[in-house]
Design a protein around this motif. Sequence first.
Motif, short mmCIF file in Angstrom:
data_model
loop_
_atom_site.label_atom_id
_atom_site.label_comp_id
_atom_site.label_asym_id
_atom_site.label_seq_id
_atom_site.Cartn_x
_atom_site.Cartn_y
_atom_site.Cartn_z
N ASN A 176 0.88 -1.16 0.00
CA ASN A 176 0.00 0.00 0.00
C ASN A 176 0.92 1.22 0.00
OD1 ASN A 176 -2.34 1.53 0.12
ND2 ASN A 176 -2.27 1.62 2.36
N MET A 177 1.66 1.32 -1.08
CA MET A 177 2.76 2.28 -1.13
C MET A 177 2.41 3.44 -2.04
SD MET A 177 6.73 2.14 -1.21
CE MET A 177 6.69 0.64 -0.38
N PRO A 178 2.23 4.62 -1.48
CA PRO A 178 1.98 5.78 -2.33
C PRO A 178 3.15 6.01 -3.27
CG PRO A 178 1.60 6.30 -0.01
CD PRO A 178 2.27 4.96 -0.06
N VAL A 179 2.84 6.44 -4.49
CA VAL A 179 3.88 6.70 -5.49
C VAL A 179 3.72 8.14 -5.95
CG1 VAL A 179 4.92 5.95 -7.64
CG2 VAL A 179 3.75 4.29 -6.19
N PHE A 180 4.59 9.01 -5.44
CA PHE A 180 4.48 10.43 -5.71
C PHE A 180 5.30 10.83 -6.94
CE2 PHE A 180 4.09 10.21 -1.02
CZ PHE A 180 2.93 10.94 -0.84
N VAL B 281 -3.17 5.08 -4.97
CA VAL B 281 -2.89 4.66 -3.60
C VAL B 281 -2.86 5.93 -2.77
CG1 VAL B 281 -1.24 3.55 -2.06
CG2 VAL B 281 -1.54 2.70 -4.40
N SER B 282 -3.82 6.08 -1.89
CA SER B 282 -3.96 7.34 -1.18
C SER B 282 -2.79 7.60 -0.24
CB SER B 282 -5.25 7.34 -0.37
OG SER B 282 -5.23 8.46 0.50
N PRO B 283 -2.19 8.76 -0.33
CA PRO B 283 -1.10 9.08 0.58
C PRO B 283 -1.58 9.72 1.87
CG PRO B 283 -1.29 10.80 -1.07
CD PRO B 283 -2.43 9.84 -1.31
N LYS B 284 -2.91 9.79 2.04
CA LYS B 284 -3.44 10.60 3.14
C LYS B 284 -2.92 10.15 4.50
CE LYS B 284 -7.68 12.84 4.64
NZ LYS B 284 -7.24 12.85 6.02
N ALA B 285 -3.06 8.85 4.76
CA ALA B 285 -2.66 8.35 6.07
C ALA B 285 -1.17 8.62 6.32
CB ALA B 285 -2.93 6.85 6.17
#
Lengths: 657, 300
Positions: free
Chosen positions: B254-258, B282-286
């Motif tokens: 569950n890896m955000p990709v910016f 993939v939400s980076p919110k958390a």
Amino acid sequence: MKIGVFVCHCGSNIAGTVDVVKVAEAAKAMPEVAFASDTMYACSEPGQEGIVRAIKEKGLDGAVVASCTPRMHGPTFMRTVARAGLNPYMFEMANIREHVSWIGKDKGANTRKAIDLVRMAVAKLAQNKPLYPKSFAINKRVMVIGGGVAGIQAALDCADGGLEVVLVEKTTSIGGKMAKLDKTFPTVDCSSCILGPKMVDVAQHPNITLYANAEVDDVFGYVGNYQVEIRRKATYVDWKNCTGCGACMEKCPSKKSPDPFNENVGKTTAINIPFPQAIPKKAAIDRASCIRFKTGKCGVCAKVCPTKCIDYEQQDVMVTEEVGAIITATGYDLMDWTVYGEYGAGRYPDVITSLQYERILSASGPTGGHIKRPSDGKEPKTVAFIQCVGSRDKSVGRPYCSGFCCMYTAKQAILTKDHIPDSQSYVFYMDIRAPGKMYDEFTRRTMEEYGAQYIRGRVSMVYPKGDKMIVRGADTLAGTQVEVEADLVVLAVGAEGAAGSAQLAEKLRISYDSYGFFMEGHPKLKPVETNTAGVYLAGCAQGPKDIPSSVAQGSAAAAKVLGLFSKDQLQSDPQVAKVDLKRCVGCMKCAMTCPFGAIKELEQRGEMKVQVIETVCQGCGLCTSTCRQGAIQLQHFTDNQILAEINVLLENQLEEA
Amino acid sequence: MSTRLRYAYYPGCSGLGTSKEYDTSTRAVCQALGMELVDIPDWSCCGSSPAHTVDHRLSSALAGRNLALAEMLEDVRAIITPCPSCLTNLKTAAVRIRKPEFAAEVNRLLDKPVRNTLPVKSVLQAIIEDVGVDAVRPKVFKWLTGLKLAPYYGCIMNRPPEIMEFDDHENPVAMDQLMEAVGAEPVAFPLKVECCGASYGVARRDIVQTLSGKLLDMAALNGADAMVTACPLCQMNLDLRQDQINSANKTSHNMPVFYFTQLLGLALGIGEKDLGLSKLCVSPKALLDSLEARAERKAG
């Protein structure tokens, strides 16, 4: 003057593209040519006899041979002419092979050019004067530069032959790269066990003077009479009194100094003896790591030394040695493999060089002979070897095969299995090059008995994954990609000339290639000689070599020196500069251009003139072209001789036009 | 060359579609760093992957048209583009056009000849070389302290080195330096220049799943919270397909990709709307919410 011209067919080498009969016919028409003929092989015994007979029967005063390069056979034909009773300098050579037949296919044009070259040679010969060599004495001492196995062998052979030998070694002990090796191929015998006795022989031989921790600063003189200035670098230890007891090493508080002998795997003390079998077994201080030199505040070694031989004030000492010949055996260095970004460029601790692995395998190495990988000290179970790192790779400027990497990799794979029986080795290779005696059998044994997995293909990338190194490559035999999870990666790094070899070559006035290897006199027929008389080569200084070849060349170089010294007098080449004192105005321009320092001032009746030191002069002719007065002339290549060549060439062209 | 940081900007097709957030965040970050972007008027497709496989002249003409249009702009110092694929095409064309015979053939296909006067750079290269890491640091509004990143450059950003002429082609460090400058922690990531499988995105999903899966595995293994990229295709494969990859490889990433511009923008205090963080799959919110807590923990 009666001149003979001999035009050589050289089989089809010349006759294939030059009408040699026509060249001989044309020669007959030249002024002063009394005899001309073509001959199948001028250098062969009947060819030479033909020349001798013609000179005697026709009463010739000189001979022109139109054949190959004078580098190849100039001396041969000078001897032929001498045998016929002429002065050897009453001979000229026209190079109609390298300069004509080999470079052009147009037979008509080739023939015309060959005739021109013969005409020039005839015109020059008409101006030639007999020249006579002078004799000078030889200093029958020899210097060996470099104390690796090649230098050691050369020094011992010379010393056993009765010569006085000066051995100069850059580091604090002789032994070179071989002393760093654990075992040798293909016998897997202990490297230092077979080298050690030879090192001791060097130390004990009454004819050998050893300068360790010393470098050649400058070289003067000429064959038979060299003066070499040697810098004995400061060790800060009085070696006359040091007994090599090692007390200083035990107590030295600076225990994290770089350890070049162990290829910087592990650390050593600032004052150290590089390895237990070191010759001489003397301590030296590494100034860059020593606390005393950095802060002025230590001095432990001086306190504990039982013979009080520590001397922090010691300076470099210059020594001049006079020798008649020099053998260079300066060896090699591993290529800087950190240019390989795809193998981590030195960023991964578990990707090491072959020589580092050799130290890890060695019982006297930093791990006591236990294979431990640098990152965490664990014993590796899977070891991947990558060959041709810095060999046969144009992209990093190393297009040549280093020759020994296939073999040492096989040896290291065997040793890995010996040390860790449940280990598996993988060897990525391009070809296996194992041409020496018992070499192919050895690599086969590595695969068949020791189970090393050989994979033909280059490795594209090495990267860490967890505590493993992933080695990704191609298997070009199976046509697939391969990934090996290895614990340790060993790069079989190729060789290049030792650091500083280019500078040394310039001091010795010998040639070197772009990889730092010294050039031999002839790649096939003069493998030990250089183009500078009295300077010889041994070992990897000339090109990468394994131990047997290095030792063989060391002995060969010694044989050359013994041969040279078998005469009491050497003859100097008379093709040197000569001063016409009546014309010389003493401007000294010639002295300023002379690269060999062969011209000195001479006072004559209150006037300044110059004088040529004939034994130092190399006959390059720079002074001749500098002198405005035309007072200094290179014998055998005088202005008049060269102008005669040009005149006859131009006259002919004017006629044609 | 102008002393102003004024550039001819080439957004590329993906910048208008699949990677809109890369385009908007790039524009916002450049503005914040004092870089003036002028869109190349009437720009067209660079040819992307298919053109060069068909014909070098045609592909160079497609890129060359854009080079020629950019040359009409006044007082710009370089052509810049966020997309490595566009960059490759523009740069390769520029290199090929250096040969007069080739240039003549390309110009025959174009209405307006290419003069080849402007350098071509990636936005990343322009920030590193023209603005400089040291000039970014004082502009930071919110430090990204504690954010562990796997910097992923993709296979064509720096290769082939003789054409791209930027950073190290085996171990590039430009994004690492920028992320460090804003307080984040780049982790060791040995697969920085590995292929994600982009060209096979449609045709062979299994290849993408294997290759991109390896990247995610390595990032996670080395302790990264997120990946940071500079390529629309890399980002798409890692982010949009992360579920597919997870199910194919039986992983649970569950890896955000910016995009690096999104993180740079966050640090520079740019609003989330401009950064398009909501467009990430993939939400980076958390992760971003936990950042402040981490920073406090670290400070405490």
